[in-house]
Design a protein around this motif. Structure first.
Motif, PDB file in Angstrom:
ATOM      1  N   ALA A 329       0.743  -1.197  -0.037  1.00  0.00           N
ATOM      2  CA  ALA A 329      -0.066   0.145   0.022  1.00  0.00           C
ATOM      3  C   ALA A 329       0.874   1.291   0.036  1.00  0.00           C
ATOM      4  CB  ALA A 329      -0.955   0.045   1.269  1.00  0.00           C
ATOM      5  N   LEU A 330       1.913   1.270   0.959  1.00  0.00           N
ATOM      6  CA  LEU A 330       2.846   2.518   0.870  1.00  0.00           C
ATOM      7  C   LEU A 330       3.654   2.320  -0.495  1.00  0.00           C
ATOM      8  CD1 LEU A 330       4.014   4.393   2.622  1.00  0.00           C
ATOM      9  CD2 LEU A 330       6.036   2.901   3.269  1.00  0.00           C
ATOM     10  N   LYS A 331       3.632   1.467  -1.178  1.00  0.00           N
ATOM     11  CA  LYS A 331       4.774   1.394  -2.554  1.00  0.00           C
ATOM     12  C   LYS A 331       3.696   2.053  -3.534  1.00  0.00           C
ATOM     13  CE  LYS A 331       8.034  -2.062  -1.841  1.00  0.00           C
ATOM     14  NZ  LYS A 331       8.427  -3.474  -2.485  1.00  0.00           N
ATOM     15  N   THR A 332       2.353   1.917  -3.475  1.00  0.00           N
ATOM     16  CA  THR A 332       1.313   2.187  -4.287  1.00  0.00           C
ATOM     17  C   THR A 332       1.091   3.704  -4.157  1.00  0.00           C
ATOM     18  OG1 THR A 332       0.276   0.040  -4.337  1.00  0.00           O
ATOM     19  CG2 THR A 332      -1.016   2.021  -4.850  1.00  0.00           C
ATOM     20  N   LEU A 333       1.103   4.270  -2.858  1.00  0.00           N
ATOM     21  CA  LEU A 333       1.070   5.405  -2.722  1.00  0.00           C
ATOM     22  C   LEU A 333       2.047   6.357  -3.157  1.00  0.00           C
ATOM     23  CD1 LEU A 333      -1.158   7.582  -0.845  1.00  0.00           C
ATOM     24  CD2 LEU A 333       0.357   7.274   1.079  1.00  0.00           C
ATOM     25  N   TYR A 334       3.282   5.853  -3.348  1.00  0.00           N
ATOM     26  CA  TYR A 334       4.290   6.711  -3.641  1.00  0.00           C
ATOM     27  C   TYR A 334       4.751   6.320  -5.237  1.00  0.00           C
ATOM     28  CZ  TYR A 334       6.215   8.725   0.496  1.00  0.00           C
ATOM     29  OH  TYR A 334       6.257   9.318   1.684  1.00  0.00           O
ATOM     30  N   SER A 335       3.963   5.524  -5.896  1.00  0.00           N
ATOM     31  CA  SER A 335       4.162   5.301  -7.266  1.00  0.00           C
ATOM     32  C   SER A 335       4.452   6.150  -8.320  1.00  0.00           C
ATOM     33  CB  SER A 335       3.060   4.136  -7.533  1.00  0.00           C
ATOM     34  OG  SER A 335       1.786   4.770  -7.330  1.00  0.00           O
ATOM     35  N   GLY A 336       3.695   7.208  -8.057  1.00  0.00           N
ATOM     36  CA  GLY A 336       3.412   8.404  -8.997  1.00  0.00           C
ATOM     37  C   GLY A 336       4.606   9.222  -8.607  1.00  0.00           C
ATOM     38  N   LEU A 337       5.298   9.416  -7.656  1.00  0.00           N
ATOM     39  CA  LEU A 337       6.396  10.321  -7.103  1.00  0.00           C
ATOM     40  C   LEU A 337       7.410   9.558  -7.434  1.00  0.00           C
ATOM     41  CD1 LEU A 337       7.635  12.790  -5.903  1.00  0.00           C
ATOM     42  CD2 LEU A 337       7.640  11.490  -3.605  1.00  0.00           C
ATOM     43  N   ASP A 338       7.490   8.085  -7.342  1.00  0.00           N
ATOM     44  CA  ASP A 338       8.610   7.173  -7.919  1.00  0.00           C
ATOM     45  C   ASP A 338       8.817   7.316  -9.302  1.00  0.00           C
ATOM     46  OD1 ASP A 338      10.035   5.937  -5.564  1.00  0.00           O
ATOM     47  OD2 ASP A 338       8.256   4.986  -5.301  1.00  0.00           O
ATOM     48  N   LEU A 339       7.685   7.297 -10.014  1.00  0.00           N
ATOM     49  CA  LEU A 339       7.849   7.327 -11.513  1.00  0.00           C
ATOM     50  C   LEU A 339       8.476   8.592 -11.731  1.00  0.00           C
ATOM     51  CD1 LEU A 339       7.163   6.199 -14.227  1.00  0.00           C
ATOM     52  CD2 LEU A 339       4.787   7.053 -13.833  1.00  0.00           C
ATOM     53  N   LYS A 340       8.104   9.734 -11.515  1.00  0.00           N
ATOM     54  CA  LYS A 340       8.431  10.927 -11.834  1.00  0.00           C
ATOM     55  C   LYS A 340      10.045  11.199 -11.365  1.00  0.00           C
ATOM     56  CE  LYS A 340       6.747  14.485  -9.172  1.00  0.00           C
ATOM     57  NZ  LYS A 340       6.084  15.654  -8.860  1.00  0.00           N
ATOM     58  N   CYS A 341      10.183  10.687  -9.982  1.00  0.00           N
ATOM     59  CA  CYS A 341      11.827  10.682  -9.867  1.00  0.00           C
ATOM     60  C   CYS A 341      12.646   9.686 -10.631  1.00  0.00           C
ATOM     61  CB  CYS A 341      11.773  10.395  -8.327  1.00  0.00           C
ATOM     62  SG  CYS A 341      11.194  11.562  -6.993  1.00  0.00           S
ATOM     63  N   ASN A 342      12.063   8.606 -11.059  1.00  0.00           N
ATOM     64  CA  ASN A 342      12.998   7.615 -11.732  1.00  0.00           C
ATOM     65  C   ASN A 342      13.499   8.342 -13.098  1.00  0.00           C
ATOM     66  OD1 ASN A 342      12.497   5.595 -10.223  1.00  0.00           O
ATOM     67  ND2 ASN A 342      10.790   4.696 -11.434  1.00  0.00           N
ATOM     68  N   LYS A 343      12.611   9.395 -13.651  1.00  0.00           N
ATOM     69  CA  LYS A 343      12.965   9.917 -14.921  1.00  0.00           C
ATOM     70  C   LYS A 343      14.103  11.057 -14.573  1.00  0.00           C
ATOM     71  CE  LYS A 343       8.742   9.632 -17.662  1.00  0.00           C
ATOM     72  NZ  LYS A 343       7.766  10.362 -18.307  1.00  0.00           N
ATOM     73  N   LEU A 344      14.099  11.712 -13.394  1.00  0.00           N
ATOM     74  CA  LEU A 344      15.017  12.648 -13.183  1.00  0.00           C
ATOM     75  C   LEU A 344      16.435  12.226 -12.716  1.00  0.00           C
ATOM     76  CD1 LEU A 344      15.803  15.646 -12.617  1.00  0.00           C
ATOM     77  CD2 LEU A 344      15.033  15.379 -10.274  1.00  0.00           C
ATOM     78  N   GLU A 345      16.110  11.097 -12.277  1.00  0.00           N
ATOM     79  CA  GLU A 345      17.429  10.335 -11.630  1.00  0.00           C
ATOM     80  C   GLU A 345      18.228   9.883 -12.899  1.00  0.00           C
ATOM     81  OE1 GLU A 345      18.819   6.575  -8.809  1.00  0.00           O
ATOM     82  OE2 GLU A 345      16.847   6.803  -9.289  1.00  0.00           O
ATOM     83  N   ILE A 346      17.622   9.348 -13.925  1.00  0.00           N
ATOM     84  CA  ILE A 346      18.537   8.978 -15.222  1.00  0.00           C
ATOM     85  C   ILE A 346      19.106  10.324 -15.701  1.00  0.00           C
ATOM     86  CG2 ILE A 346      18.200   8.362 -17.738  1.00  0.00           C
ATOM     87  CD1 ILE A 346      15.837   6.908 -16.615  1.00  0.00           C
ATOM     88  N   GLU A 347      18.270  11.582 -15.556  1.00  0.00           N
ATOM     89  CA  GLU A 347      19.129  12.721 -15.984  1.00  0.00           C
ATOM     90  C   GLU A 347      20.138  13.045 -15.167  1.00  0.00           C
ATOM     91  OE1 GLU A 347      18.423  13.671 -19.008  1.00  0.00           O
ATOM     92  OE2 GLU A 347      16.584  12.335 -19.225  1.00  0.00           O
ATOM     93  N   VAL A 348      19.931  13.139 -13.921  1.00  0.00           N
ATOM     94  CA  VAL A 348      20.984  13.568 -12.972  1.00  0.00           C
ATOM     95  C   VAL A 348      22.277  12.595 -12.911  1.00  0.00           C
ATOM     96  CG1 VAL A 348      21.742  13.354 -10.694  1.00  0.00           C
ATOM     97  CG2 VAL A 348      19.338  14.323 -11.248  1.00  0.00           C
ATOM     98  N   LYS A 349      21.988  11.076 -13.342  1.00  0.00           N
ATOM     99  CA  LYS A 349      23.396  10.418 -13.484  1.00  0.00           C
ATOM    100  C   LYS A 349      24.018  10.878 -14.771  1.00  0.00           C
ATOM    101  CE  LYS A 349      21.684   6.485 -10.757  1.00  0.00           C
ATOM    102  NZ  LYS A 349      21.367   5.043 -10.826  1.00  0.00           N
TER     103      LYS A 349
END
Length: 448
Positions: A329-349
């Motif tokens: 349930a916690l992972k589901t709650l954070y799924s949208g934020l994780d999706l957004k941060c996954n894209k930024l993480e690729i760009e930061v690297k």
């Protein structure tokens, strides 16, 4: 630059200054500062959305790793990045979230140390070599400064153009680029600007002296997905506020009271004193108005839910509803934020890899080189809300399956991975059995 290139630069500048892309950058900064134009009652949605994202992904010190154990080269790189690297990363993350892309300029300070300077993205027009926007041909910087001419303050638009070898300096005057003659007085005859100066001589990096960090592959700022929703919410709240302000606690209906200036004044006085005198055939009726705000509140709640959904945020109402989510349930709650941060993480690297090119060149000049086949990488440690006991159990169960460094990096009590590993190594090297035996022997000698 030759006349043809100069004309092309002018056209790029004209196009960029009038572009929707730059307008959205400026709007992104205003909404983040909670000062959007044309909105009387702003709500700080973008401040929350951007800060939540940046702190979630870049709130903890990143880990630098090398493919070589005990790498002295890694220590040199960390020293170049300085103790402010986390702070710099957070500024970079905020800038790219608000504007779609962030830019840092590389330069040397007076002591010859490599430095980075964050440049406002609305000042930068990149000219790319490729359609995927990976390689730069030029970087054009356009910015205003205030100068005094004949004791009169004027705004002057400066333009700087950088390619892989040289820098060019102009003034934009009514859409036309003119050489910044005052700047060129610093040069010797037949000399051109490089990227930096050492002992009075011009040098170049051999690459356009900028690194970039995209917000995502499309270079789209976070505001674009929710701007109209935020505007609608703010305007709706404004309308309701004005409606409530216009309605008084009651309306006064007066019968047989002639309208004339003298009566109007006396009526105002009577209303203020809450006493109204009427004739025998007159009368006063107080009417209490009612406002149905149910539909308005329902619309507001729908807009807020949409902002959270399309802004890919975490719905805090579900966090404080009494049943704290955990596990799936916690992972589901954070799924949208994780999706957004996954894209930024690729760009930061990707940003880090660009930056490493300049750091590597800088260290080579100092005689510092990596070992053969040594590669450096960056790990972003997310500030994840978690069930700590479950994570600790998972760490224990992972021993022997994955590396100890990965386990330590994911342990909720660890703040500095490298320091924790050093401490573990020191404790493992300590002979506890010998220490306990020595304590026992000492105690027996004291008893005798």
């Amino acid at each position: 630059m030759d006349s043809q290139d100069l004309f092309i630069v002018q056209e790029y500048i004209k196009e960029f200054l009038a572009s929707k892309e730059r307008k959205l950058m400026l709007d992104g900064q205003l909404y983040y500062e909670n000062e959007p134009l044309g909105i009387e009652m702003p709500h700080a949605f973008m401040t929350n959305l951007v800060d939540e994202k940046v702190q979630y992904l870049l709130g903890k010190e990143p880990s630098m790793t090398s493919s070589i154990d005990n790498s002295s080269y890694l220590d040199e790189v960390i020293n170049v990045l300085s103790d402010n690297f986390l702070y710099d990363l957070q500024l970079l993350g905020t800038e790219t979230s608000n504007k779609g892309i962030a830019w840092e300029q590389l330069y040397f300070d007076e002591e010859g140390i490599l430095k980075r300077m964050l440049i406002p993205s609305e000042q930068i027009k990149p000219v790319w070599v490729d359609n995927s926007h990976r390689e730069l041909k030029w970087v054009i910087r356009i910015y205003d400064i205030e100068e005094y001419t004949n004791n009169k303050k004027e705004t002057v638009t400066k333009v700087e153009v950088y390619d892989s070898d040289k820098s060019y300096y102009y003034i934009l005057d009514n859409g036309t680029l003119k050489l910044d003659s005052e700047k060129y007085l610093q040069l010797n005859d037949n000399e051109e600007f490089g990227h930096f100066t050492i002992d009075g001589k011009q040098y170049s990096f051999g690459r356009v002296p900028f690194v970039f960090c995209k917000n995502n592959a499309c270079e789209m700022p976070d505001l674009k997905m929710v701007k109209e929703l935020i505007d609608a919410y703010c305007h709706n709240r404004e309308r309701l506020d004005k409606l409530l302000e216009d309605f008084k606690n009651f309306l006064v209906v007066i019968r047989n009271y002639a309208e004339n200036p003298e009566n109007a004044v006396s009526l105002d006085e009577m209303l203020e004193k809450r006493r109204i005198w009427v004739d025998t055939d007159g009368g006063v009726e107080l009417v209490n108005p009612t406002i149905d705000t149910t539909a308005n509140e329902s619309h507001d709640n729908t807009l807020k839910d949409d902002i959270i959904l399309f802004g890919r945020s975490v719905d805090r109402n579900k966090m404080i509803s009494g049943n704290t989510p955990s596990g799936v349930a916690l992972k589901t709650l954070y799924s949208g934020l994780d999706l957004k941060c996954n894209k930024l993480e690729i760009e930061v690297k990707n940003y880090f890899n660009q930056l490493m090119w300049f750091i590597k060149s800088y260290l080579e000049v100092k005689g510092v080189r990596p070992q053969d086949k040594e590669n450096l990488s960056i790990i972003l440690n997310r500030d994840i809300t978690m069930n700590e006991s479950q994570v600790i159990t998972d760490c224990k169960n992972s021993v022997g399956v994955i590396s100890n460094k990965t386990i330590v990096a994911n342990h909720p009590y660890v703040t500095d991975v490298d320091e924790e590993l050093r401490q573990i190594e020191a404790e493992n090297a300590f002979n506890w059995q010998e220490y306990v035996k020595q304590l026992k022997d000492d105690n027996e000698e004291v008893e005798v």
